[in-house]
Design a protein around this motif. Structure first.
Motif, short mmCIF file in Angstrom:
data_model
loop_
_atom_site.label_atom_id
_atom_site.label_comp_id
_atom_site.label_asym_id
_atom_site.label_seq_id
_atom_site.Cartn_x
_atom_site.Cartn_y
_atom_site.Cartn_z
N GLY A 111 4.07 8.70 -14.78
CA GLY A 111 5.06 8.67 -15.97
C GLY A 111 5.53 7.36 -16.14
N PRO A 112 6.28 7.18 -17.33
CA PRO A 112 6.74 6.02 -17.62
C PRO A 112 7.48 5.22 -16.54
CG PRO A 112 7.90 7.59 -18.88
CD PRO A 112 6.83 8.36 -18.21
N GLN A 113 8.42 5.88 -16.11
CA GLN A 113 9.28 5.27 -14.83
C GLN A 113 8.37 4.69 -13.80
OE1 GLN A 113 11.93 8.26 -13.55
NE2 GLN A 113 13.36 8.20 -15.32
N LEU A 114 7.56 5.38 -13.30
CA LEU A 114 6.41 4.98 -12.23
C LEU A 114 5.68 3.85 -12.87
CD1 LEU A 114 5.38 5.46 -9.38
CD2 LEU A 114 3.54 6.84 -10.40
N ASP A 115 5.05 3.84 -14.14
CA ASP A 115 4.69 2.70 -14.78
C ASP A 115 5.67 1.47 -14.80
OD1 ASP A 115 2.18 4.36 -15.09
OD2 ASP A 115 2.60 4.81 -16.78
N ALA A 116 6.75 1.75 -15.00
CA ALA A 116 7.57 0.58 -15.39
C ALA A 116 7.80 -0.12 -13.93
CB ALA A 116 8.86 0.96 -15.91
N LEU A 117 7.93 0.87 -12.65
CA LEU A 117 8.20 0.34 -11.49
C LEU A 117 6.82 -0.41 -10.95
CD1 LEU A 117 9.89 0.41 -9.05
CD2 LEU A 117 9.05 2.37 -8.24
N SER A 119 4.66 -2.17 -12.74
CA SER A 119 4.85 -3.50 -13.50
C SER A 119 5.74 -4.14 -12.75
CB SER A 119 5.11 -3.22 -14.94
OG SER A 119 4.25 -2.15 -15.62
N ARG A 120 6.78 -3.72 -12.54
CA ARG A 120 7.96 -4.75 -12.19
C ARG A 120 7.35 -5.34 -10.72
NH1 ARG A 120 12.73 -3.93 -8.77
NH2 ARG A 120 14.26 -5.49 -9.36
N VAL A 121 6.89 -4.32 -9.77
CA VAL A 121 6.51 -4.87 -8.62
C VAL A 121 5.52 -5.92 -8.75
CG1 VAL A 121 5.63 -4.19 -6.30
CG2 VAL A 121 7.47 -2.93 -7.36
N THR A 122 4.58 -5.45 -9.55
CA THR A 122 3.31 -6.44 -9.73
C THR A 122 3.92 -7.84 -10.29
OG1 THR A 122 1.90 -4.59 -10.43
CG2 THR A 122 1.09 -6.83 -10.97
N GLY A 123 4.77 -7.95 -11.18
CA GLY A 123 5.39 -9.10 -11.86
C GLY A 123 6.12 -10.03 -10.65
N LEU A 124 6.86 -9.24 -10.06
CA LEU A 124 7.60 -9.89 -8.89
C LEU A 124 6.80 -10.60 -8.05
CD1 LEU A 124 10.57 -7.36 -8.40
CD2 LEU A 124 10.90 -9.71 -9.32
N PHE A 125 5.89 -9.73 -7.47
CA PHE A 125 4.76 -10.33 -6.48
C PHE A 125 3.98 -11.66 -7.09
CE2 PHE A 125 0.71 -10.43 -3.94
CZ PHE A 125 1.12 -10.55 -2.85
N PRO A 149 0.44 3.93 -6.42
CA PRO A 149 1.71 3.02 -6.11
C PRO A 149 1.91 3.06 -4.57
CG PRO A 149 2.05 5.32 -6.64
CD PRO A 149 0.77 4.96 -6.98
N GLY A 150 1.37 3.89 -3.62
CA GLY A 150 1.18 3.77 -2.15
C GLY A 150 0.63 2.49 -1.79
N LYS A 151 -0.69 2.42 -2.32
CA LYS A 151 -1.52 1.42 -1.84
C LYS A 151 -1.14 0.12 -2.23
CE LYS A 151 -6.35 -0.33 -2.11
NZ LYS A 151 -7.86 0.06 -2.61
N LEU A 152 -0.15 0.14 -3.50
CA LEU A 152 0.44 -1.17 -4.10
C LEU A 152 1.58 -1.72 -3.05
CD1 LEU A 152 0.64 -3.26 -6.22
CD2 LEU A 152 1.90 -1.89 -7.42
N ALA A 153 2.14 -0.70 -2.87
CA ALA A 153 3.47 -1.08 -1.77
C ALA A 153 3.00 -1.45 -0.49
CB ALA A 153 4.29 0.17 -1.89
N ASP A 154 1.94 -0.82 0.07
CA ASP A 154 1.42 -1.33 1.31
C ASP A 154 0.85 -2.64 1.39
OD1 ASP A 154 2.19 0.76 2.56
OD2 ASP A 154 0.43 1.98 2.39
N THR A 155 0.08 -2.96 0.24
CA THR A 155 -0.47 -4.27 0.07
C THR A 155 0.66 -5.41 -0.02
OG1 THR A 155 -2.45 -3.20 -0.87
CG2 THR A 155 -2.32 -5.57 -1.46
N VAL A 177 6.77 6.59 -4.14
CA VAL A 177 7.77 5.79 -4.92
C VAL A 177 8.83 5.31 -4.32
CG1 VAL A 177 9.34 6.39 -6.91
CG2 VAL A 177 7.03 7.66 -6.46
N ASP A 178 9.38 5.77 -3.12
CA ASP A 178 10.59 5.27 -2.32
C ASP A 178 10.26 3.95 -1.96
OD1 ASP A 178 12.17 7.53 -3.51
OD2 ASP A 178 11.98 8.33 -1.43
N ARG A 179 8.90 3.93 -1.44
CA ARG A 179 8.49 2.72 -0.62
C ARG A 179 8.10 1.67 -1.69
NH1 ARG A 179 4.58 5.06 1.93
NH2 ARG A 179 2.61 4.28 0.70
N LEU A 180 7.78 1.74 -3.00
CA LEU A 180 7.70 0.81 -3.88
C LEU A 180 9.05 0.11 -4.42
CD1 LEU A 180 5.28 -0.37 -5.27
CD2 LEU A 180 5.46 1.44 -7.21
N THR A 181 9.93 1.37 -4.29
CA THR A 181 11.36 0.84 -4.85
C THR A 181 11.95 -0.17 -3.84
OG1 THR A 181 11.67 2.69 -5.99
CG2 THR A 181 13.50 1.35 -5.28
#
Length: 735
Positions: A111-117, A119-125, A149-155, A177-181
């Protein structure tokens, strides 16, 4: 298998060494099977054989990618995380832990919220990788280009510089999602830390670069100077040589050497080195052994004093006595004189003449308004911007140990919460103490016993008694008119004519002109106002000379005659008289008496007046008199009443009279114990006159006395009252 000081995330490849026996058995069991093993971090890394309750319940199932047995018996393995799992039960039957674990699979809806999250984590990293110096940018950016999102959060979590507790907290969050937040929150914090670290490191780097640059340039300058033959000795060696040759006392030299040693061990650019260097500079700047060669020729000194000052015989005699003692004694103590007198009598210029007559340096310190003790003793070096006191600063300015040191306006000092400077002067002006004077800044004893101290004051009552006791007081009274005349002729006229650019052919002061200025335009103890008035006359003549020179037409241009300044010329130039001569203009009047007034700037004459009126014996006193003078007036009245019979007055002369006493200049407060005789003389003259007028009444219309006139005439003559019908009297009946 429990592991220490590391948290294994899914999708993470991690090498580590296995050495515990139980861990080796578990590893061998896994290698013999499907090469999968469950890794969980233990709570305390210092425990060698942890129990199941000392190991976190959440861990990671990993694949054993590679294993290598080392010569020391340990095994080095490379594992890859597969998925997180939670321990259900643990058993220890075969010498190693066998655990039942449960995995959990979460389905995430896009969804758009997940995509925004994401993108935000990617930009911050990406921003984190740019700021961090430990991560390869290209490798990390390629690793996070995933849509899960799970693999992104763990990486991302695996590559953050987090504590074991924070990584374990992240591992225990199963919802992607919680882990990514949570990862996004951690990235914000870590980026802020890196920004602060980068700012500090940049500042430190600039300072280091500046220090290195200055060090490099200093070393280059030294090398250049060495090539030119100018820098053979370092600055420390030069300071050491100056300290050894300065002639300091033993204690001062030891303190200077200790400070030099501290300076040598300090970094050149530190703030403390500047403080130490300033301290050493002050120690070396103060004269320790240099002395002025004194002129001990009495005739020369007498000639200098006579050429600079007129009169003041007592002062000149005291200075010549001092020089005579200096010739007889090798190391006499310095003198401490205090000149007391009104302004303008030459106290400060006398100090300069003493220095000139003795061949010494002259320094002057004004004490007017000084209220801080640190002005005398200095500040301690612990304060920012500390400096020595004015005494040490003036000694540095003099450059010799034996100057003439003038303490001007010593009676104008005051005190407040910062201390009493007059108390600090006690050590300076005491011959028994000033040879070991200690300034707070220098903090070493300094010898002031060779200094010729000269203090000046207008009055003595404002100087503390303890300070008066340290000084030899010499009073300078005001000048008489004859002395002012000589001073003007010898010094003031020449000084003012030169200051205004006039020559002898343009102006000439006569004795009558100078005398007119003294009597009618100045009223002072010194000669300052006299010098001003002479300058005023010279300026007016200078204006006339300039106006005549500015005329372009030769026909209108006049040749100005020499301006002769006499009494009449003074009145034309300066206008009406400012003062009148009380001694010549005053008439002898009944009811008026002459009094003397003392002030801090000299003295003056006062005509004290008294008048009688019909009344009931009331005594009125005006003129802003103090309590002592009011008591003097009452005592004078009581004295006349008590001596009425002796003075030829009726005993009840005061019952029908009111007495009004007035002292002029009513706006100026007046008080003192010496006005009694003036008040008594004035009251007696007025009361005696009124008594005579009332006792001898006559019928003036027929100029014939009443009955008993002859007897009363005799009595009038006894009382000293003139006879109104005397043949030579021109008085009218009303008088």
């Amino acid at each position: 298998m429990p592991i220490r000081d590391v948290v294994i995330f899914p999708y993470m490849m991690t090498p580590f060494v296995v050495g515990r026996e139980s861990s080796v058995r578990a590893l061998e069991e896994a290698m013999a099977g499907d090469k999968k093993i469950f890794l969980a971090t233990q709570h305390d890394a210092s425990i060698d054989e942890p129990k199941p309750n000392e190991i976190f319940n959440v861990g990671t199932i990993v694949n054993i990618v590679q294993s290598l047995k080392l010569p020391d018996g340990n095994i080095k393995v490379l594992v890859e995380g597969v998925e997180r799992a939670r321990v259900v039960s643990v058993s220890d039957d075969e010498g190693f832990f066998r655990a039942m674990v449960r995995t959990s699979a979460y389905k995430v809806e896009a969804g758009p919220q997940l995509d925004a999250l994401i993108s935000r984590v990617t930009g911050l990293f990406e921003q984190y990788v740019k700021l961090s110096q430990n991560l390869n940018y290209e490798t990390m950016i390629a690793a996070i280009r995933v849509d899960d999102p799970g693999k992104l959060a763990d990486t991302v979590g695996a590559n953050l510089q987090l504590t074991i507790e924070e990584k374990q907290e992240l591992l225990e969050i199963f919802d992607p999602v919680d882990r990514l937040t949570r990862v996004a929150e951690m990235l914000d914090i870590e980026i802020e830390k890196l920004n602060v670290d980068r700012t500090i490191q940049g500042r430190v780097k600039r300072q280091m670069e500046k220090a290195q640059k200055e060090y490099y340039l200093n070393e280059k300058i030294k090398a250049i100077q060495k090539e030119l033959g100018r820098g053979e000795k370092s600055e420390i060696d030069e300071l050491k040589k100056r300290i050894e040759s300065a002639g300091m006392t033993t204690d001062a030299q030891e303190k200077a050497m200790a400070e030099l040693k501290r300076l040598e061990n300090m970094p050149p650019m530190s703030a403390e080195s500047t403080v130490s260097r300033n301290y050493l500079d002050w120690l070396l700047a103060v004269p320790w052994k240099k002395k002025s060669k004194e002129i001990r020729d009495l005739k020369f000194a007498e000639g200098v004093l006579e050429s600079d000052h007129y009169g003041l015989e007592k002062i000149k005699e005291r200075i010549l006595e001092f020089l005579a003692v200096r010739r007889l004694v090798k190391n006499p103590k310095g003198s401490i004189l205090c000149f007391v007198g009104p302004p303008g009598v030459g106290k400060t210029s006398l100090g300069m003449s003493i220095a000139k007559a003795t061949g010494r340096k002259f320094v002057r310190m004004s004490l007017g308004g000084v209220r801080d003790e640190a002005e005398i003793r200095g500040h301690r070096r612990t304060y920012i911007g500390a400096l020595p006191g004015q005494v040490i600063q003036m000694m540095k300015k003099a450059g010799t140990r034996n100057p003439v040191f003038m303490l001007d306006e010593v009676d104008k000092m005051s005190m407040d919460f910062r201390g009493d400077p007059s108390a600090a002067l006690l050590e300076v002006l005491d011959p028994e103490q000033n040879f070991m004077f200690v300034d707070h800044y220098l903090d070493v004893e300094y010898d002031l016993s060779q200094v010729f101290f000269v203090a000046t004051a207008n009055v003595m009552h404002t100087i503390p008694p303890a300070l008066q006791d340290r000084m030899e007081v010499i009073r300078l009274s005001g000048y008489t008119e004859l002395e002012k005349m000589e001073i003007a002729k010898r010094f003031l006229v020449r000084k003012q004519t030169e200051a205004t650019g006039l020559g002898k052919e343009q102006i000439d002061f006569t004795d009558s002109g100078i005398n007119g200025l003294i009597q009618y335009y100045t009223r002072e103890a010194g000669v300052r106002n006299l010098e001003r008035e002479i300058g005023n006359v010279c300026r007016k003549i200078a204006r006339q000379v300039v106006n005549n020179q500015g005329v372009k037409d030769k026909k209108d241009k006049k040749e100005l005659p020499k301006a002769v300044i006499d009494g009449n010329k003074v009145s034309q130039l300066l206008g009406p008289w400012k003062f009148r001569d009380l001694q010549t203009d005053k008439k002898n009047e009944i009811g008026a008496a002459t009094g003397l007034a003392w002030t801090e700037v000299g003295g003056q004459l006062l005509t004290v007046e008294c008048t009688l009126m019909e009344g009931k014996g009331k005594l009125t006193i005006t003129g802003k008199l103090g309590e002592v003078m009011q008591e003097s007036a009452q005592a004078a009245m009581s004295y006349i009443r008590s001596r009425a019979h002796t003075l030829g007055l009726p005993r009840d002369f005061y019952r029908n009279l009111d007495v009004h006493i007035h002292v002029p200049e009513g706006a100026i407060p007046k008080d003192g114990p010496s006005a009694g005789i003036t008040l008594a003389t004035r009251d007696f003259k007025r009361a005696h006159q009124d008594s005579c007028a009332r006792r001898y009444r006559h019928d003036w219309r027929d100029h014939s006395p009443r009955q008993g006139t002859a007897d009363r005439r005799t009595q009038r003559e006894v009382d000293g009252c003139p006879s109104p019908w005397h043949p030579g009297s021109n008085r009218s009946a009303r008088e």
